[in-house]
Scaffold this motif. Structure first.
Motif, mmCIF file in Angstrom:
data_model
loop_
_atom_site.group_PDB
_atom_site.id
_atom_site.type_symbol
_atom_site.label_atom_id
_atom_site.label_comp_id
_atom_site.label_asym_id
_atom_site.label_seq_id
_atom_site.Cartn_x
_atom_site.Cartn_y
_atom_site.Cartn_z
ATOM 1 N N TRP A 109 0.838 -1.201 0.000
ATOM 2 C CA TRP A 109 0.000 0.000 0.000
ATOM 3 C C TRP A 109 0.874 1.251 0.000
ATOM 4 O O TRP A 109 0.633 2.194 -0.751
ATOM 5 C CB TRP A 109 -0.942 0.003 1.196
ATOM 6 N N GLN A 110 1.903 1.243 0.847
ATOM 7 C CA GLN A 110 2.812 2.392 0.875
ATOM 8 C C GLN A 110 3.483 2.576 -0.479
ATOM 9 O O GLN A 110 3.565 3.685 -1.010
ATOM 10 C CB GLN A 110 3.867 2.186 1.970
ATOM 11 N N TYR A 111 3.926 1.472 -1.046
ATOM 12 C CA TYR A 111 4.622 1.509 -2.336
ATOM 13 C C TYR A 111 3.705 2.046 -3.432
ATOM 14 O O TYR A 111 4.038 3.001 -4.137
ATOM 15 C CB TYR A 111 5.084 0.091 -2.663
ATOM 16 N N ASN A 112 2.528 1.447 -3.566
ATOM 17 C CA ASN A 112 1.638 1.818 -4.660
ATOM 18 C C ASN A 112 0.984 3.179 -4.447
ATOM 19 O O ASN A 112 0.949 4.015 -5.351
ATOM 20 C CB ASN A 112 0.561 0.745 -4.836
ATOM 21 N N ALA A 113 0.430 3.387 -3.253
ATOM 22 C CA ALA A 113 -0.255 4.652 -3.000
ATOM 23 C C ALA A 113 0.729 5.821 -2.985
ATOM 24 O O ALA A 113 0.432 6.910 -3.489
ATOM 25 C CB ALA A 113 -1.011 4.577 -1.675
ATOM 26 N N PHE A 114 1.910 5.598 -2.424
ATOM 27 C CA PHE A 114 2.921 6.653 -2.326
ATOM 28 C C PHE A 114 3.363 7.123 -3.707
ATOM 29 O O PHE A 114 3.317 8.323 -4.017
ATOM 30 C CB PHE A 114 4.109 6.123 -1.523
ATOM 31 N N PHE A 115 3.755 6.181 -4.549
ATOM 32 C CA PHE A 115 4.230 6.575 -5.872
ATOM 33 C C PHE A 115 3.091 7.067 -6.757
ATOM 34 O O PHE A 115 3.287 7.941 -7.601
ATOM 35 C CB PHE A 115 4.973 5.416 -6.539
ATOM 36 N N GLY A 116 1.902 6.529 -6.570
ATOM 37 C CA GLY A 116 0.753 7.040 -7.308
ATOM 38 C C GLY A 116 0.443 8.476 -6.939
ATOM 39 O O GLY A 116 0.131 9.306 -7.803
ATOM 40 N N ALA A 117 0.533 8.782 -5.633
ATOM 41 C CA ALA A 117 0.269 10.151 -5.185
ATOM 42 C C ALA A 117 1.318 11.120 -5.725
ATOM 43 O O ALA A 117 0.991 12.236 -6.161
ATOM 44 C CB ALA A 117 0.237 10.198 -3.660
ATOM 45 N N LEU A 118 2.582 10.701 -5.704
ATOM 46 C CA LEU A 118 3.646 11.560 -6.232
ATOM 47 C C LEU A 118 3.468 11.793 -7.732
ATOM 48 O O LEU A 118 3.609 12.922 -8.220
ATOM 49 C CB LEU A 118 5.014 10.931 -5.964
ATOM 50 N N ALA A 119 3.152 10.715 -8.450
ATOM 51 C CA ALA A 119 2.954 10.850 -9.892
ATOM 52 C C ALA A 119 1.758 11.739 -10.195
ATOM 53 O O ALA A 119 1.807 12.593 -11.091
ATOM 54 C CB ALA A 119 2.757 9.470 -10.521
ATOM 55 N N GLY A 120 0.675 11.552 -9.447
ATOM 56 C CA GLY A 120 -0.513 12.371 -9.661
ATOM 57 C C GLY A 120 -0.285 13.830 -9.325
ATOM 58 O O GLY A 120 -0.929 14.721 -9.900
ATOM 59 N N ASP A 124 8.630 14.743 -9.668
ATOM 60 C CA ASP A 124 9.493 13.911 -10.512
ATOM 61 C C ASP A 124 10.356 12.983 -9.657
ATOM 62 O O ASP A 124 10.442 13.110 -8.436
ATOM 63 C CB ASP A 124 10.356 14.762 -11.446
ATOM 64 N N ALA A 125 10.999 12.040 -10.337
ATOM 65 C CA ALA A 125 11.787 11.025 -9.642
ATOM 66 C C ALA A 125 12.952 11.634 -8.873
ATOM 67 O O ALA A 125 13.298 11.173 -7.783
ATOM 68 C CB ALA A 125 12.299 9.992 -10.645
ATOM 69 N N GLY A 126 13.554 12.674 -9.421
ATOM 70 C CA GLY A 126 14.685 13.299 -8.752
ATOM 71 C C GLY A 126 14.315 13.890 -7.404
ATOM 72 O O GLY A 126 15.070 13.782 -6.431
ATOM 73 N N ALA A 127 13.140 14.499 -7.336
ATOM 74 C CA ALA A 127 12.696 15.087 -6.072
ATOM 75 C C ALA A 127 12.362 14.015 -5.041
ATOM 76 O O ALA A 127 12.519 14.224 -3.835
ATOM 77 C CB ALA A 127 11.480 15.977 -6.316
ATOM 78 N N ALA A 128 11.900 12.861 -5.518
ATOM 79 C CA ALA A 128 11.520 11.780 -4.602
ATOM 80 C C ALA A 128 12.707 10.949 -4.144
ATOM 81 O O ALA A 128 12.614 10.240 -3.130
ATOM 82 C CB ALA A 128 10.502 10.866 -5.282
ATOM 83 N N ARG A 129 13.830 11.031 -4.847
ATOM 84 C CA ARG A 129 14.953 10.127 -4.586
ATOM 85 C C ARG A 129 15.512 10.220 -3.161
ATOM 86 O O ARG A 129 15.787 9.174 -2.553
ATOM 87 C CB ARG A 129 16.053 10.353 -5.622
ATOM 88 N N PRO A 130 15.700 11.404 -2.578
ATOM 89 C CA PRO A 130 16.199 11.428 -1.193
ATOM 90 C C PRO A 130 15.276 10.713 -0.209
ATOM 91 O O PRO A 130 15.742 10.064 0.729
ATOM 92 C CB PRO A 130 16.283 12.932 -0.884
ATOM 93 N N VAL A 131 13.971 10.816 -0.451
ATOM 94 C CA VAL A 131 13.006 10.156 0.438
ATOM 95 C C VAL A 131 13.077 8.641 0.270
ATOM 96 O O VAL A 131 13.140 7.891 1.254
ATOM 97 C CB VAL A 131 11.581 10.660 0.158
ATOM 98 N N THR A 132 13.063 8.172 -0.972
ATOM 99 C CA THR A 132 13.091 6.725 -1.200
ATOM 100 C C THR A 132 14.417 6.113 -0.756
ATOM 101 O O THR A 132 14.448 4.979 -0.268
ATOM 102 C CB THR A 132 12.848 6.404 -2.687
ATOM 103 N N THR A 133 15.504 6.860 -0.903
ATOM 104 C CA THR A 133 16.802 6.359 -0.442
ATOM 105 C C THR A 133 16.809 6.180 1.070
ATOM 106 O O THR A 133 17.312 5.178 1.598
ATOM 107 C CB THR A 133 17.926 7.317 -0.862
ATOM 108 N N ALA A 134 16.227 7.152 1.774
ATOM 109 C CA ALA A 134 16.154 7.054 3.233
ATOM 110 C C ALA A 134 15.273 5.888 3.663
ATOM 111 O O ALA A 134 15.597 5.153 4.601
ATOM 112 C CB ALA A 134 15.620 8.364 3.810
#
Length: 231
Positions: A109-120, A124-134
């Motif tokens: 749920w975190q994976y799908n809803a999180f990336f869906g919300a960011l995409a919606g 962009d992927a660059g802005a999300a990268r520090p969060v996903t790396t952490a």
């Protein structure tokens, strides 16, 4: 309602949850790989993937959520069905599978809803990268991810082989589920993942039929008579 009637009703519900949950699980897995066949090099790149087919990403999110909502009571019911004949198997397999499914639900749920919300939201992927790396590097997240994979793998197979030992299902049922689980871990590519879906659905259908047969066998005399699995 006496105990035997309650057990039969519980087994009917368990069989239904195994059947619908297994089909939903296979459909969600196949849908995901058909719609999103390319592996990503970095977790943050899932934002780009989701943005490319946001509607399909949302559908896949709902499918996996429904599958888990059905499989949680299905595994609990299967463990309860085995509890009178194989109590150790029921306890170990039930606990492991429920823990695995719980953390799987949280992660997916975190994976799908999180990336869906960011995409919606146009992130962009660059802005999300520090969060996903952490997130990816957090020890607690890594531990819960391991519980998901090991709990689901071990728990499901312990229950499936326990159902065979209890003569609820034929040997092909746990073997098919084993093949599906192992192939999912080591295999790549859309054809392989679709094959995984087919194997998992077949295995869950076998489990559902076994539980339903045990309910039917118990009905005439009102006693817990083991159902002999069809070869």
């Amino acid at each position: 309602m006496d105990d035997s009637t309650g057990r039969r009703r519980s087994r009917r519900l368990t069989a239904g949850a195994l059947l619908t949950g297994g089909v939903m699980y296979g459909a969600a897995n196949a849908f995901y790989w058909v719609m999103f066949p390319d592996d990503v090099a970095d977790t943050a790149d899932n934002v780009t993937v989701a943005a490319g087919h946001l509607g399909a990403w949302r559908v896949e999110t709902v499918l996996f959520a429904l599958a888990h909502l059905l499989l949680l009571p299905a595994m609990l019911g299967l463990a309860a069905t085995l509890g009178r004949r194989k109590p150790v198997v029921a306890t170990v397999g039930g606990a492991a599978s429920l823990l695995g499914l719980y953390f799987s639900t949280v992660h997916l749920w975190q994976y799908n809803a999180f990336f869906g919300a960011l995409a919606g939201g146009g992130v962009d992927a660059g802005a999300a990268r520090p969060v996903t790396t952490a997130i990816d590097g957090d020890p607690f997240v890594m531990a819960s991810f391991a519980v998901w994979l090991l709990g689901w793998l071990v728990g499901l197979l312990v229950l499936a082989f326990g159902a065979w030992r209890a003569r609820l299902v034929a040997l092909w049922v746990p073997l098919v589920l084993t093949a599906g689980q192992v192939l999912d871990l080591v295999g790549t590519g859309v054809p392989v993942k679709v094959a995984v879906s087919v194997l998992m659905v077949a295995g869950f259908v076998g489990l559902a039929r076994g539980v339903e047969r045990s309910r039917a066998a118990e009905a005439p005399a009102g006693t817990a008579t083991p159902a002999t699995a069809a070869a």
